[in-house]
Design an enzyme around this catalytic site. Structure first.
Site, PDB file in Angstrom:
ATOM      1  CB  CYS A  16      25.065 114.528  48.756  1.00 27.62           C
ATOM      2  SG  CYS A  16      26.759 114.104  48.477  1.00 27.62           S
ATOM      3  CG  ASP A  17      21.720 112.216  48.872  1.00 25.01           C
ATOM      4  OD1 ASP A  17      21.600 113.269  48.220  1.00 25.01           O
ATOM      5  OD2 ASP A  17      22.214 111.178  48.397  1.00 25.01           O
TER       6      ASP A  17
ATOM      7  CB  CYS B  89      27.001 111.191  49.313  1.00 22.41           C
ATOM      8  SG  CYS B  89      27.594 112.797  49.824  1.00 22.41           S
TER       9      CYS B  89
END
Ligand code: NAP
Length: 318
Positions: free
Chosen positions: A140-141, A137
């Site tokens: 997200c990261d 993701c």
């Protein structure tokens, strides 16, 4: 008896749309969602093809709007993980028991809207370096990889979107695809090809992810001449498609060879009273808009089914 008309399992676009429809129909309904596996829609940085939002809308924001819409109709929503679904045989029609970690809920019908999750590559290093450079993701990261070198694996819409998102942060992005043609939508391909930070490596597979404490390199192989090489990188984003979250209904309803739930056009599964909608069912196009459409149809069908049971019950024929 404390029996719901319908229980919806899953709080993504399909489940929440079903929630809006069942609560507007004044069915006694419950939506069970679990935060353990974030839904695909939540993770999209900018959704550009949902009608009414020409400027694009963030996935989390859109889901919040769906939830607000459900709350307007007082839909009961609980955050619990469903462990099993079973059927009681004491009546002429099935009563479904939905067991979570905390409760057992009973219902005349169920709408499965459990979505899907990321497919794994299954290569050495993937598990070992998860969250030590391996991610599924970018939203997200991605920020961890500011000014770093990353690779993205895959050739579909998700891989293209991940690469484009990462190109805004990272120093360089290499998109690695196993074929000579991307599967991603043309508009995304055009953006990929015109982005100076993104290089595309076709006909190539990643065979191993290596490093000491975190990702340092990926080993790749050309699928035509089998030549192998090493690409130094700080991050590996794997975006090679989805697998449906259907373990819960395995053995209960018919699944296809890839474990997607088979439904008819009314979203009815092979089991009486169970409907399925969204990414967990077999269908040609998995988009938020098609998940919403499925959710509305599943709610309508479950409503008709429950109505039929209740009128037969009142007429004394069951
Ligand atoms: P997808 O469309 O199934 O694409 C998966 C990609 O990964 C394909 O290019 C596939 O290669 C490759 N792949 C699969 N298994 C692999 C393996 N073991 N090793 C290497 N490569 C592998 O999946 P997705 O991109 O996650 O999209 C899922 C669904 O969501 C699609 O229906 C998509 O349209 C939709 N989606 C839409 C949007 C949007 O509209 N903006 C955004 C994201 C996702 P091959 O091409 O060779 O099969």
């Amino acid at each position: 008896m404390d029996i719901y008309d319908v229980i919806i399992i899953g709080g993504g676009p399909a489940g929440l749309t079903a929630g809006i429809y069942v609560s507007r129909a004044r069915m006694k309904s419950l939506l069970i969602e679990s935060y353990t596996i974030p839904g695909q829609a939540l993770l999209v940085e900018k959704i550009e093809n949902y009608p009414g939002f020409p400027e694009g809308i963030n996935g989390f924001e859109l889901i919040e709007k769906f939830k607000q819409h459900c709350r307007m109709y007082s839909l009961e929503i609980v955050n619990e993980t469903v462990e099993s679904i079973s059927k009681s045989h004491s009546t002429a029609f099935p009563i479904w028991h939905v067991k979570t970690g905390k409760n057992i809920y009973k219902s005349l019908s169920i709408i499965i809207a459990t979505g899907s999750q990321h497919r794994k590559l299954g290569i050495p290093g993937e598990e070992k370096f998860f969250q030590k450079g391996v991610s599924y993701c970018a939203v997200c990261d991605g920020v961890i990889f500011k000014n770093k070198d990353v690779v993205v694996v895959g050739g579909g819409d998700s891989a293209a979107e991940e690469a484009l998102f990462l190109a805004k942060l990272a120093k360089s992005v290499i998109l690695i695809h196993r074929r000579d043609k991307l599967r991603a939508a043309q508009v995304l391909q055009e953006r990929l090809f015109s982005n100076d930070k993104i290089k595309i490596l076709f006909n190539t597979i990643v065979t191993e992810i290596t490093g000491k404490d975190k990702v340092e390199e990926v080993n790749v192989k050309n699928v035509y001449n089998n030549s192998e090489s090493i690409i130094p990188c700080d991050g590996v984003f794997i975006s090679i498609g989805l697998v449906p979250n259907t373990m819960l209904v395995k053995g209960l309803v018919a699944l296809d060879e890839e474990s997607y739930i088979i439904t008819d056009e009314n979203m009815k599964t092979s089991a009486d009273g169970i409907y399925a909608c969204g990414d967990c069912r077999r269908k040609p196009l998995r988009q938020i808009i098609t998940a919403c459409s499925d959710g509305a149809i599943a709610a309508f069908s479950a409503g008709q089914y429950v109505e039929k049971i209740k009128s037969s019950f009142l007429a004394g024929s069951v």
